[in-house]
Design a protein around this motif. Structure first.
Motif, PDB file in Angstrom:
ATOM      1  N   TRP A   1       0.850  -1.192   0.000  1.00 21.56           N
ATOM      2  CA  TRP A   1       0.000   0.000   0.000  1.00 21.56           C
ATOM      3  C   TRP A   1       0.884   1.239   0.000  1.00 21.56           C
ATOM      4  CZ3 TRP A   1      -0.635   4.181   3.338  1.00 21.56           C
ATOM      5  CH2 TRP A   1      -1.762   4.975   3.110  1.00 21.56           C
ATOM      6  N   HIS A   2       0.433   2.274  -0.678  1.00 21.00           N
ATOM      7  CA  HIS A   2       1.092   3.576  -0.603  1.00 21.00           C
ATOM      8  C   HIS A   2       0.020   4.654  -0.708  1.00 21.00           C
ATOM      9  CE1 HIS A   2       0.901   2.805  -4.945  1.00 21.00           C
ATOM     10  NE2 HIS A   2       0.805   4.111  -5.080  1.00 21.00           N
ATOM     11  N   GLY A   3       0.314   5.793  -0.142  1.00 19.25           N
ATOM     12  CA  GLY A   3      -0.650   6.889  -0.139  1.00 19.25           C
ATOM     13  C   GLY A   3      -0.537   7.680   1.142  1.00 19.25           C
ATOM     14  N   THR A   4      -1.602   8.362   1.503  1.00 15.02           N
ATOM     15  CA  THR A   4      -1.620   9.218   2.689  1.00 15.02           C
ATOM     16  C   THR A   4      -2.596   8.646   3.713  1.00 15.02           C
ATOM     17  OG1 THR A   4      -1.134  11.120   1.295  1.00 15.02           O
ATOM     18  CG2 THR A   4      -1.973  11.572   3.487  1.00 15.02           C
ATOM     19  N   ASP A   5      -2.158   8.600   4.946  1.00 13.31           N
ATOM     20  CA  ASP A   5      -2.989   8.112   6.048  1.00 13.31           C
ATOM     21  C   ASP A   5      -3.032   9.191   7.121  1.00 13.31           C
ATOM     22  OD1 ASP A   5      -4.523   6.489   7.684  1.00 13.31           O
ATOM     23  OD2 ASP A   5      -2.962   5.003   8.045  1.00 13.31           O
ATOM     24  N   LEU A   6      -4.083   9.155   7.923  1.00 18.84           N
ATOM     25  CA  LEU A   6      -4.253  10.121   9.006  1.00 18.84           C
ATOM     26  C   LEU A   6      -4.255   9.369  10.337  1.00 18.84           C
ATOM     27  CD1 LEU A   6      -4.743  13.164   9.478  1.00 18.84           C
ATOM     28  CD2 LEU A   6      -7.185  12.640   9.542  1.00 18.84           C
ATOM     29  N   VAL A   7      -3.366   9.770  11.236  1.00 16.86           N
ATOM     30  CA  VAL A   7      -3.316   9.205  12.584  1.00 16.86           C
ATOM     31  C   VAL A   7      -3.893  10.256  13.530  1.00 16.86           C
ATOM     32  CG1 VAL A   7      -1.817   8.360  14.431  1.00 16.86           C
ATOM     33  CG2 VAL A   7      -1.303   7.795  12.044  1.00 16.86           C
ATOM     34  N   ASN A   8      -4.916   9.872  14.290  1.00 21.94           N
ATOM     35  CA  ASN A   8      -5.565  10.781  15.238  1.00 21.94           C
ATOM     36  C   ASN A   8      -5.279  10.334  16.660  1.00 21.94           C
ATOM     37  OD1 ASN A   8      -7.030  12.499  13.349  1.00 21.94           O
ATOM     38  ND2 ASN A   8      -8.207  10.666  12.892  1.00 21.94           N
ATOM     39  N   ALA A   9      -5.035  11.300  17.546  1.00 21.41           N
ATOM     40  CA  ALA A   9      -4.796  11.009  18.961  1.00 21.41           C
ATOM     41  C   ALA A   9      -5.636  11.961  19.801  1.00 21.41           C
ATOM     42  CB  ALA A   9      -3.321  11.178  19.296  1.00 21.41           C
ATOM     43  N   THR A  10      -6.289  11.388  20.811  1.00 17.16           N
ATOM     44  CA  THR A  10      -7.094  12.174  21.741  1.00 17.16           C
ATOM     45  C   THR A  10      -6.569  11.928  23.141  1.00 17.16           C
ATOM     46  OG1 THR A  10      -9.011  11.927  20.313  1.00 17.16           O
ATOM     47  CG2 THR A  10      -9.425  12.646  22.568  1.00 17.16           C
ATOM     48  N   LEU A  11      -6.272  13.005  23.850  1.00 17.76           N
ATOM     49  CA  LEU A  11      -5.719  12.938  25.203  1.00 17.76           C
ATOM     50  C   LEU A  11      -6.757  13.404  26.202  1.00 17.76           C
ATOM     51  CD1 LEU A  11      -3.126  12.570  26.984  1.00 17.76           C
ATOM     52  CD2 LEU A  11      -2.711  15.013  26.608  1.00 17.76           C
ATOM     53  N   LYS A  12      -6.911  12.640  27.277  1.00 17.53           N
ATOM     54  CA  LYS A  12      -7.796  13.044  28.379  1.00 17.53           C
ATOM     55  C   LYS A  12      -7.218  12.506  29.679  1.00 17.53           C
ATOM     56  CE  LYS A  12     -10.956   9.280  27.288  1.00 17.53           C
ATOM     57  NZ  LYS A  12     -12.317   8.925  26.937  1.00 17.53           N
ATOM     58  N   ASP A  13      -7.687  13.056  30.799  1.00 13.07           N
ATOM     59  CA  ASP A  13      -7.244  12.489  32.072  1.00 13.07           C
ATOM     60  C   ASP A  13      -8.127  11.283  32.381  1.00 13.07           C
ATOM     61  OD1 ASP A  13      -9.592  13.352  33.398  1.00 13.07           O
ATOM     62  OD2 ASP A  13      -8.651  15.235  34.011  1.00 13.07           O
ATOM     63  N   LEU A  14      -7.721  10.488  33.358  1.00  5.82           N
ATOM     64  CA  LEU A  14      -8.446   9.248  33.638  1.00  5.82           C
ATOM     65  C   LEU A  14      -9.785   9.477  34.332  1.00  5.82           C
ATOM     66  CD1 LEU A  14      -5.559   6.766  34.479  1.00  5.82           C
ATOM     67  CD2 LEU A  14      -6.811   7.084  32.344  1.00  5.82           C
ATOM     68  N   LYS A  15     -10.123  10.733  34.603  1.00  9.35           N
ATOM     69  CA  LYS A  15     -11.465  11.063  35.086  1.00  9.35           C
ATOM     70  C   LYS A  15     -12.391  11.354  33.911  1.00  9.35           C
ATOM     71  CE  LYS A  15     -10.180  12.827  39.624  1.00  9.35           C
ATOM     72  NZ  LYS A  15     -10.143  13.996  40.508  1.00  9.35           N
ATOM     73  N   GLY A  16     -11.841  11.304  32.671  1.00  7.52           N
ATOM     74  CA  GLY A  16     -12.659  11.509  31.480  1.00  7.52           C
ATOM     75  C   GLY A  16     -12.673  12.926  30.962  1.00  7.52           C
TER      76      GLY A  16
END
Length: 160
Positions: free
Chosen positions: A67-82
């Motif tokens: 495979w070749h092309g463009t991919d998007l990596v998403n990251a969401t950060l929160k504390d463990l209380k949500g």
């Protein structure tokens, strides 16, 4: 993989980052101490801020084979209380690689002195990269190629 996430929220609660890739896969290699890893549909890391950064350094991205092309990596950060803290996206570009053509052979039984090879040899180029040269050299006996060749096939005799 550097997502440059900002810490915030409740620092005593610990942190969680959920990371997903659109096409490729994510893994954590050599899980660092102090980091809990949940490897499900997404990769989730839970740790203190200092340990979480170490965990992110152990994160690896791998595209699907061929495979070749463009991919998007998403990251969401929160504390463990949500409590939501921040989100980041990372664009990953994978360049095309020209894979070598593959030749496969099937075993066959020669029942007469003149045996057709038929489907005993096949060549595949997953990239369809143009011309492929195949040299056939028998260890014993001789090889005769009948003419006319298939369309697009050129036969060179004695070029071995």
């Amino acid at each position: 993989l550097d997502l440059r996430l900002r810490a915030g929220g409740d620092p005593t609660a610990g942190l969680e980052v959920v990371i997903e890739a659109g096409v490729g896969s994510l893994t954590v290699v050599n899980k660092p101490p102090g980091v809990d890893v949940v490897d499900d549909e997404y990769v989730t890391l839970r740790a203190s801020a200092a340990d979480l950064n170490t965990g992110l350094k152990a994160l690896r991205y791998a595209p699907p084979e061929d495979w070749h092309g463009t991919d998007l990596v998403n990251a969401t950060l929160k504390d463990l209380k949500g409590n939501y803290i921040s989100a980041r996206s990372l664009l990953v570009t994978i360049d095309a690689v020209d894979d070598a053509p593959r030749i496969t052979t099937n075993n066959f039984q020669a029942s007469t002195p003149s045996t057709r090879l038929d489907d005993a040899i096949s060549v595949e180029d997953v990239d369809d990269g143009g011309l492929v040269r195949v040299a056939l050299t028998p260890k014993l006996g001789s090889l005769t190629l009948k003419r006319p060749a298939l369309a697009g096939v050129t036969i060179e005799e004695g070029a071995g």
